[in-house]
Scaffold this motif. Structure first.
Motif, mmCIF file in Angstrom:
data_model
loop_
_atom_site.group_PDB
_atom_site.id
_atom_site.type_symbol
_atom_site.label_atom_id
_atom_site.label_comp_id
_atom_site.label_asym_id
_atom_site.label_seq_id
_atom_site.Cartn_x
_atom_site.Cartn_y
_atom_site.Cartn_z
ATOM 1 N N SER A 1 30.930 62.862 76.723
ATOM 2 C CA SER A 1 32.266 63.030 77.304
ATOM 3 C C SER A 1 32.649 62.672 76.134
ATOM 4 N N VAL A 2 34.129 62.098 76.114
ATOM 5 C CA VAL A 2 35.317 61.139 76.601
ATOM 6 C C VAL A 2 35.720 60.312 76.869
ATOM 7 N N TYR A 3 35.014 58.966 76.998
ATOM 8 C CA TYR A 3 35.490 57.786 78.559
ATOM 9 C C TYR A 3 36.956 57.683 78.518
ATOM 10 N N PHE A 4 38.458 57.607 79.468
ATOM 11 C CA PHE A 4 39.336 56.513 79.211
ATOM 12 C C PHE A 4 38.987 55.924 80.285
ATOM 13 N N CYS A 5 39.621 54.568 80.649
ATOM 14 C CA CYS A 5 40.024 53.627 81.085
ATOM 15 C C CYS A 5 41.241 53.403 81.500
ATOM 16 N N ALA A 6 41.890 53.484 82.321
ATOM 17 C CA ALA A 6 43.054 53.454 82.856
ATOM 18 C C ALA A 6 43.799 52.044 83.705
ATOM 19 N N SER A 7 44.909 51.664 83.809
ATOM 20 C CA SER A 7 44.432 50.321 84.521
ATOM 21 C C SER A 7 46.559 50.681 85.361
ATOM 22 N N HIS A 8 46.429 50.343 86.412
ATOM 23 C CA HIS A 8 47.990 49.713 86.642
ATOM 24 C C HIS A 8 48.238 48.846 87.736
ATOM 25 N N MET A 9 49.310 48.412 87.861
ATOM 26 C CA MET A 9 49.777 47.442 88.913
ATOM 27 C C MET A 9 50.368 48.104 90.109
ATOM 28 N N LEU A 10 49.788 47.028 91.630
ATOM 29 C CA LEU A 10 50.468 47.234 92.499
ATOM 30 C C LEU A 10 51.625 47.815 92.734
ATOM 31 N N GLN A 11 52.224 49.351 93.881
ATOM 32 C CA GLN A 11 53.024 49.767 93.801
ATOM 33 C C GLN A 11 53.634 50.075 92.768
ATOM 34 N N GLN A 12 52.981 50.409 91.372
ATOM 35 C CA GLN A 12 53.506 50.715 89.906
ATOM 36 C C GLN A 12 52.584 52.544 90.008
ATOM 37 N N GLU A 13 53.748 53.296 89.534
ATOM 38 C CA GLU A 13 53.051 54.444 89.406
ATOM 39 C C GLU A 13 52.773 54.906 88.366
ATOM 40 N N THR A 14 52.753 54.321 87.492
ATOM 41 C CA THR A 14 52.142 54.635 85.943
ATOM 42 C C THR A 14 50.979 54.090 85.393
ATOM 43 N N GLN A 15 50.232 54.532 84.986
ATOM 44 C CA GLN A 15 48.845 54.431 84.908
ATOM 45 C C GLN A 15 48.994 53.973 82.681
ATOM 46 N N TYR A 16 48.172 52.836 82.769
ATOM 47 C CA TYR A 16 48.339 52.517 81.081
ATOM 48 C C TYR A 16 46.465 52.582 80.724
ATOM 49 N N PHE A 17 47.074 53.745 79.527
ATOM 50 C CA PHE A 17 45.489 54.486 79.127
ATOM 51 C C PHE A 17 44.927 53.408 78.206
ATOM 52 N N GLY A 18 43.614 53.635 77.877
ATOM 53 C CA GLY A 18 42.559 52.558 77.122
ATOM 54 C C GLY A 18 42.192 54.130 75.561
ATOM 55 N N PRO A 19 42.415 53.111 74.577
ATOM 56 C CA PRO A 19 41.951 54.215 73.362
ATOM 57 C C PRO A 19 40.790 54.870 73.441
ATOM 58 N N GLY A 20 39.521 55.418 74.892
ATOM 59 C CA GLY A 20 39.091 56.019 74.393
ATOM 60 C C GLY A 20 37.298 55.464 74.280
ATOM 61 N N THR A 21 36.447 56.044 74.957
ATOM 62 C CA THR A 21 35.140 55.742 73.860
ATOM 63 C C THR A 21 33.781 57.169 73.918
ATOM 64 N N ARG A 22 33.956 57.334 72.805
ATOM 65 C CA ARG A 22 33.320 58.668 72.571
ATOM 66 C C ARG A 22 31.556 58.159 72.812
ATOM 67 N N LEU A 23 31.727 59.322 73.563
ATOM 68 C CA LEU A 23 30.055 59.585 74.068
ATOM 69 C C LEU A 23 29.172 60.494 73.693
ATOM 70 N N LEU A 24 27.975 60.234 72.387
ATOM 71 C CA LEU A 24 27.726 61.610 72.890
ATOM 72 C C LEU A 24 25.991 61.018 73.170
ATOM 73 N N VAL A 25 25.274 62.645 74.113
ATOM 74 C CA VAL A 25 24.164 61.962 74.179
ATOM 75 C C VAL A 25 22.820 63.181 74.214
ATOM 76 N N LEU A 26 22.412 62.434 73.214
ATOM 77 C CA LEU A 26 21.279 63.567 72.559
ATOM 78 C C LEU A 26 19.924 64.403 73.602
#
Lengths: 112, 112
Positions: A87-112
């Motif tokens: 899958s592609v894994y995304f991380c996100a973060s935000h401040m307390l009492q903030q309603e907007t998430q900030y996302f990272g660029p993603g990690t592409r993972l392939l499991v064979l």
């Protein structure tokens, strides 16, 4: 500010191998999240953290573990990778009492 | 959790105005309406957020009727670079856990 960064950008694993994905943010955000995104689908929440030292399960937590030892870092671990975790894994973060998430660029993972 | 319904895909041409409507019949009192944009191989990016009536920023407008059971994202004079997937989210990040659900989104294709 670098914002939200993710390491690595891409990784190939064999079934049964383990790995850790790193998410780092330099915005002093309290909340951090890990999502996965499968082709053609929206994001699904794996785990999240409301502060240093605390974590909680999201919608699809099975097969994953997380740790938040430092406020700026949120680690996602796969103890025994399975092809279903490709899958592609995304991380996100935000401040307390903030309603907007900030996302990272993603990690592409392939499991064979 | 508020479920959202939005068109799977839309097509437009450069210079046209694009309106994407999202239905959210069971929106709760504390829920916000947030739209994210996602380009291929990138994390979602915040576009606009509102609670009621109309919100406008430098990239889009968000129209929310009085009953808040739907919302419309309006992109004025789209360009090729607006080709992306647009997600409508309804919920709130407050309360200590994530109550947002990403659906499959609307794939917008802008043609020359």
């Amino acid at each position: 500010n670098a914002g939200v960064t993710q390491t690595p950008k891409f990784r190939v694993l064999k079934t049964g191998q383990s790995m850790t994905l790193l998410c780092a943010q330099d915005m002093n955000h309290e909340y951090m999240y890990w999502y996965r995104q499968d082709p053609g689908m929206g994001l699904r929440l794996i785990h999240y953290s409301v502060g240093e030292g605390t974590t909680a399960k999201g919608e699809v937590p099975d097969g994953y573990n997380v740790s938040r030892l430092k406020k700026q870092n949120f680690l996602l671990g796969l103890e025994s990778a399975a092809p279903s975790q490709t899958s592609v894994y995304f991380c996100a973060s935000h401040m307390l009492q903030q309603e907007t998430q900030y996302f990272g660029p993603g990690t592409r993972l392939l499991v064979l | 959790l508020a479920k959202t319904t939005q068109p799977i895909s839309m097509d437009s041409y450069e210079g046209q105005e694009v309106n994407i409507t999202c239905s959210h019949n069971n929106i709760a009192t504390n829920d916000y309406i947030t739209w994210y944009q996602q380009f291929p191989s990138q994390g979602p990016r915040f576009i606009i957020q509102g609670y009621k009536t109309k919100v406008t920023n430098e990239v889009a407008s968000l129209f929310i009727p009085a009953d808040r059971k739907s919302s419309t994202l309006s992109l004025p004079r789209v360009s090729l670079s607006d080709t992306a997937v647009y997600y409508c989210l309804v919920g709130t990040l407050s309360g200590g856990y994530n109550k947002l659900i990403f659906g499959a989104g609307t794939r917008l294709a802008v043609h020359p």
